[in-house]
Design a protein around this motif. Structure first.
Motif, PDB file in Angstrom:
ATOM      1  N   THR A   1       0.847  -1.205   0.000  1.00 27.36           N
ATOM      2  CA  THR A   1       0.000   0.000   0.000  1.00 27.36           C
ATOM      3  C   THR A   1       0.876   1.246   0.000  1.00 27.36           C
ATOM      4  OG1 THR A   1      -1.797  -1.139   1.124  1.00 27.36           O
ATOM      5  CG2 THR A   1      -1.763   1.274   1.281  1.00 27.36           C
ATOM      6  N   TYR A   2       1.943   1.216   0.784  1.00 26.42           N
ATOM      7  CA  TYR A   2       2.871   2.340   0.793  1.00 26.42           C
ATOM      8  C   TYR A   2       3.429   2.581  -0.614  1.00 26.42           C
ATOM      9  CZ  TYR A   2       7.043   5.085   1.190  1.00 26.42           C
ATOM     10  OH  TYR A   2       7.979   6.060   0.974  1.00 26.42           O
ATOM     11  N   LEU A   3       3.854   1.514  -1.284  1.00 26.19           N
ATOM     12  CA  LEU A   3       4.438   1.676  -2.619  1.00 26.19           C
ATOM     13  C   LEU A   3       3.431   2.205  -3.628  1.00 26.19           C
ATOM     14  CD1 LEU A   3       6.650  -1.519  -2.801  1.00 26.19           C
ATOM     15  CD2 LEU A   3       7.404   0.840  -2.441  1.00 26.19           C
ATOM     16  N   VAL A   4       2.205   1.714  -3.569  1.00 22.98           N
ATOM     17  CA  VAL A   4       1.169   2.227  -4.475  1.00 22.98           C
ATOM     18  C   VAL A   4       0.905   3.696  -4.168  1.00 22.98           C
ATOM     19  CG1 VAL A   4      -1.279   2.052  -5.088  1.00 22.98           C
ATOM     20  CG2 VAL A   4       0.115  -0.019  -4.919  1.00 22.98           C
ATOM     21  N   GLY A   5       0.800   4.026  -2.888  1.00 23.11           N
ATOM     22  CA  GLY A   5       0.598   5.422  -2.506  1.00 23.11           C
ATOM     23  C   GLY A   5       1.746   6.312  -2.940  1.00 23.11           C
ATOM     24  N   ARG A   6       2.943   5.803  -2.868  1.00 21.08           N
ATOM     25  CA  ARG A   6       4.125   6.548  -3.303  1.00 21.08           C
ATOM     26  C   ARG A   6       4.068   6.838  -4.794  1.00 21.08           C
ATOM     27  NH1 ARG A   6       7.549   7.546  -6.483  1.00 21.08           N
ATOM     28  NH2 ARG A   6       9.306   6.216  -6.488  1.00 21.08           N
ATOM     29  N   LEU A   7       3.616   5.876  -5.572  1.00 21.67           N
ATOM     30  CA  LEU A   7       3.480   6.092  -7.012  1.00 21.67           C
ATOM     31  C   LEU A   7       2.380   7.099  -7.334  1.00 21.67           C
ATOM     32  CD1 LEU A   7       3.860   2.462  -8.395  1.00 21.67           C
ATOM     33  CD2 LEU A   7       5.499   4.338  -8.589  1.00 21.67           C
ATOM     34  N   ILE A   8       1.339   7.119  -6.530  1.00 21.58           N
ATOM     35  CA  ILE A   8       0.207   8.008  -6.788  1.00 21.58           C
ATOM     36  C   ILE A   8       0.474   9.425  -6.303  1.00 21.58           C
ATOM     37  CG2 ILE A   8      -2.212   8.466  -6.153  1.00 21.58           C
ATOM     38  CD1 ILE A   8      -2.597   5.399  -6.145  1.00 21.58           C
ATOM     39  N   ASP A   9       1.022   9.568  -5.071  1.00 20.76           N
ATOM     40  CA  ASP A   9       1.078  10.918  -4.507  1.00 20.76           C
ATOM     41  C   ASP A   9       2.291  11.210  -3.634  1.00 20.76           C
ATOM     42  OD1 ASP A   9      -0.210  13.433  -4.493  1.00 20.76           O
ATOM     43  OD2 ASP A   9      -0.952  13.050  -2.464  1.00 20.76           O
ATOM     44  N   GLY A  10       3.312  10.444  -3.720  1.00 23.54           N
ATOM     45  CA  GLY A  10       4.526  10.767  -2.973  1.00 23.54           C
ATOM     46  C   GLY A  10       4.629  10.105  -1.615  1.00 23.54           C
ATOM     47  N   HIS A  11       5.752  10.342  -0.951  1.00 19.28           N
ATOM     48  CA  HIS A  11       6.095   9.645   0.288  1.00 19.28           C
ATOM     49  C   HIS A  11       5.202   9.997   1.465  1.00 19.28           C
ATOM     50  CE1 HIS A  11       9.681   7.727  -1.258  1.00 19.28           C
ATOM     51  NE2 HIS A  11      10.042   8.877  -1.817  1.00 19.28           N
ATOM     52  N   VAL A  12       4.853  11.267   1.633  1.00 19.84           N
ATOM     53  CA  VAL A  12       4.108  11.678   2.825  1.00 19.84           C
ATOM     54  C   VAL A  12       2.722  11.054   2.839  1.00 19.84           C
ATOM     55  CG1 VAL A  12       3.133  13.626   4.091  1.00 19.84           C
ATOM     56  CG2 VAL A  12       5.423  13.816   3.083  1.00 19.84           C
ATOM     57  N   VAL A  13       1.984  11.214   1.747  1.00 17.70           N
ATOM     58  CA  VAL A  13       0.632  10.641   1.680  1.00 17.70           C
ATOM     59  C   VAL A  13       0.715   9.121   1.795  1.00 17.70           C
ATOM     60  CG1 VAL A  13      -1.370  10.291   0.181  1.00 17.70           C
ATOM     61  CG2 VAL A  13      -0.365  12.561   0.417  1.00 17.70           C
ATOM     62  N   ALA A  14       1.670   8.512   1.120  1.00 12.82           N
ATOM     63  CA  ALA A  14       1.832   7.061   1.172  1.00 12.82           C
ATOM     64  C   ALA A  14       2.096   6.595   2.599  1.00 12.82           C
ATOM     65  CB  ALA A  14       2.966   6.625   0.254  1.00 12.82           C
ATOM     66  N   GLY A  15       2.934   7.318   3.314  1.00 15.43           N
ATOM     67  CA  GLY A  15       3.230   6.963   4.698  1.00 15.43           C
ATOM     68  C   GLY A  15       2.022   7.077   5.593  1.00 15.43           C
ATOM     69  N   VAL A  16       1.243   8.127   5.408  1.00 14.52           N
ATOM     70  CA  VAL A  16       0.034   8.327   6.218  1.00 14.52           C
ATOM     71  C   VAL A  16      -0.976   7.227   5.938  1.00 14.52           C
ATOM     72  CG1 VAL A  16      -1.951   9.849   6.584  1.00 14.52           C
ATOM     73  CG2 VAL A  16       0.364  10.811   6.490  1.00 14.52           C
ATOM     74  N   VAL A  17      -1.200   6.927   4.667  1.00 13.58           N
ATOM     75  CA  VAL A  17      -2.163   5.884   4.298  1.00 13.58           C
ATOM     76  C   VAL A  17      -1.701   4.519   4.825  1.00 13.58           C
ATOM     77  CG1 VAL A  17      -3.201   4.635   2.355  1.00 13.58           C
ATOM     78  CG2 VAL A  17      -3.080   7.135   2.314  1.00 13.58           C
ATOM     79  N   ALA A  18      -0.423   4.205   4.661  1.00 11.84           N
ATOM     80  CA  ALA A  18       0.101   2.923   5.137  1.00 11.84           C
ATOM     81  C   ALA A  18      -0.007   2.822   6.656  1.00 11.84           C
ATOM     82  CB  ALA A  18       1.540   2.740   4.679  1.00 11.84           C
ATOM     83  N   ALA A  19       0.325   3.899   7.360  1.00 10.17           N
ATOM     84  CA  ALA A  19       0.220   3.892   8.821  1.00 10.17           C
ATOM     85  C   ALA A  19      -1.227   3.737   9.271  1.00 10.17           C
ATOM     86  CB  ALA A  19       0.825   5.174   9.399  1.00 10.17           C
ATOM     87  N   ALA A  20      -2.149   4.404   8.585  1.00  7.42           N
ATOM     88  CA  ALA A  20      -3.571   4.271   8.918  1.00  7.42           C
ATOM     89  C   ALA A  20      -4.050   2.841   8.681  1.00  7.42           C
ATOM     90  CB  ALA A  20      -4.401   5.265   8.098  1.00  7.42           C
ATOM     91  N   LEU A  21      -3.623   2.253   7.578  1.00  8.33           N
ATOM     92  CA  LEU A  21      -4.002   0.872   7.285  1.00  8.33           C
ATOM     93  C   LEU A  21      -3.445  -0.075   8.348  1.00  8.33           C
ATOM     94  CD1 LEU A  21      -5.464  -1.001   5.301  1.00  8.33           C
ATOM     95  CD2 LEU A  21      -3.320  -1.140   4.012  1.00  8.33           C
ATOM     96  N   MET A  22      -2.214   0.155   8.748  1.00  5.20           N
ATOM     97  CA  MET A  22      -1.606  -0.667   9.803  1.00  5.20           C
ATOM     98  C   MET A  22      -2.408  -0.543  11.098  1.00  5.20           C
ATOM     99  SD  MET A  22       1.269  -2.445  10.376  1.00  5.20           S
ATOM    100  CE  MET A  22       2.761  -2.512  11.300  1.00  5.20           C
ATOM    101  N   ALA A  23      -2.825   0.662  11.425  1.00  2.02           N
ATOM    102  CA  ALA A  23      -3.619   0.872  12.638  1.00  2.02           C
ATOM    103  C   ALA A  23      -4.966   0.153  12.545  1.00  2.02           C
ATOM    104  CB  ALA A  23      -3.825   2.366  12.880  1.00  2.02           C
ATOM    105  N   VAL A  24      -5.615   0.223  11.391  1.00  4.23           N
ATOM    106  CA  VAL A  24      -6.910  -0.440  11.211  1.00  4.23           C
ATOM    107  C   VAL A  24      -6.751  -1.951  11.350  1.00  4.23           C
ATOM    108  CG1 VAL A  24      -8.735  -0.957   9.526  1.00  4.23           C
ATOM    109  CG2 VAL A  24      -7.959   1.400   9.852  1.00  4.23           C
ATOM    110  N   PHE A  25      -5.788  -2.532  10.636  1.00  5.29           N
ATOM    111  CA  PHE A  25      -5.556  -3.976  10.755  1.00  5.29           C
ATOM    112  C   PHE A  25      -5.243  -4.357  12.199  1.00  5.29           C
ATOM    113  CE2 PHE A  25      -4.238  -4.285   6.090  1.00  5.29           C
ATOM    114  CZ  PHE A  25      -5.384  -4.987   5.724  1.00  5.29           C
ATOM    115  N   SER A  26      -4.366  -3.611  12.839  1.00  2.00           N
ATOM    116  CA  SER A  26      -3.974  -3.924  14.213  1.00  2.00           C
ATOM    117  C   SER A  26      -5.171  -3.882  15.155  1.00  2.00           C
ATOM    118  CB  SER A  26      -2.904  -2.940  14.703  1.00  2.00           C
ATOM    119  OG  SER A  26      -1.729  -3.090  13.943  1.00  2.00           O
TER     120      SER A  26
END
Length: 160
Positions: A115-140
């Motif tokens: 998810t981080y890598l897809v987000g990075r391709l779409i909108d850069g590192h910051v948005v990708a990091g936020v989305v990946a961290a949010a997904l990690m929190a939801v799964f956890s």
């Protein structure tokens, strides 16, 4: 089957094993589909052009994590077939439950990394990091926090 004070039933070993194998069967097709998409991604030109060497290694790590998850989630069926296909033991239910649950963090991390890598391709590192961290929190929260909270509440309740 026995009914406890909360209205829940205590399952026979055979029924518990049936539920466990069915749960593995429910998770596995999605995990296998994800694994297929991960493998196909490397043949896409954008993958080669837009990702750095380090990001490609992250993708390889995500593939490996999902591969480990698949192995752990499929192990109960293989274990049962090879050790005691004609009976069910408490040991089988316990080890299979542990194997399935051990596979979930590997799956979670593989999904978060991709998810981080897809987000990075779409909108850069910051948005990708936020989305990946949010997904990690939801799964956890859903896969581990919620069940552990329910178990803690159940064990902490006084008998009625």
């Amino acid at each position: 089957m026995h009914e406890n004070l909360e209205g829940a039933e205590t399952l026979s070993l055979a029924k518990a094993a049936d539920y466990l194998i069915e749960e593995c069967r429910m998770v596995l097709p999605g995990v296998q589909a994800l694994f297929g998409f991960q493998l196909v991604a490397v043949f896409n030109q954008r993958f080669d052009d837009a990702l750095t060497h380090g990001e490609k290694l992250v993708h390889l790590g995500a593939i490996a994590l999902v591969g480990v998850a698949i192995a752990l989630i499929m192990t109960p069926a293989a274990y049962h077939r090879l050790t005691a296909p004609d009976r069910v033991t408490g040991h089988f239910v316990r080890i299979s439950t542990r194997l399935m649950m051990l596979g979930m963090p590997f799956l979670m991390l593989g999904l978060v990394l991709d998810t981080y890598l897809v987000g990075r391709l779409i909108d850069g590192h910051v948005v990708a990091g936020v989305v990946a961290a949010a997904l990690m929190a939801v799964f956890s929260m859903l896969w581990f926090g919620l069940p552990l909270l329910a178990r803690a509440r159940r064990s902490g309740e006084a008998p009625r």
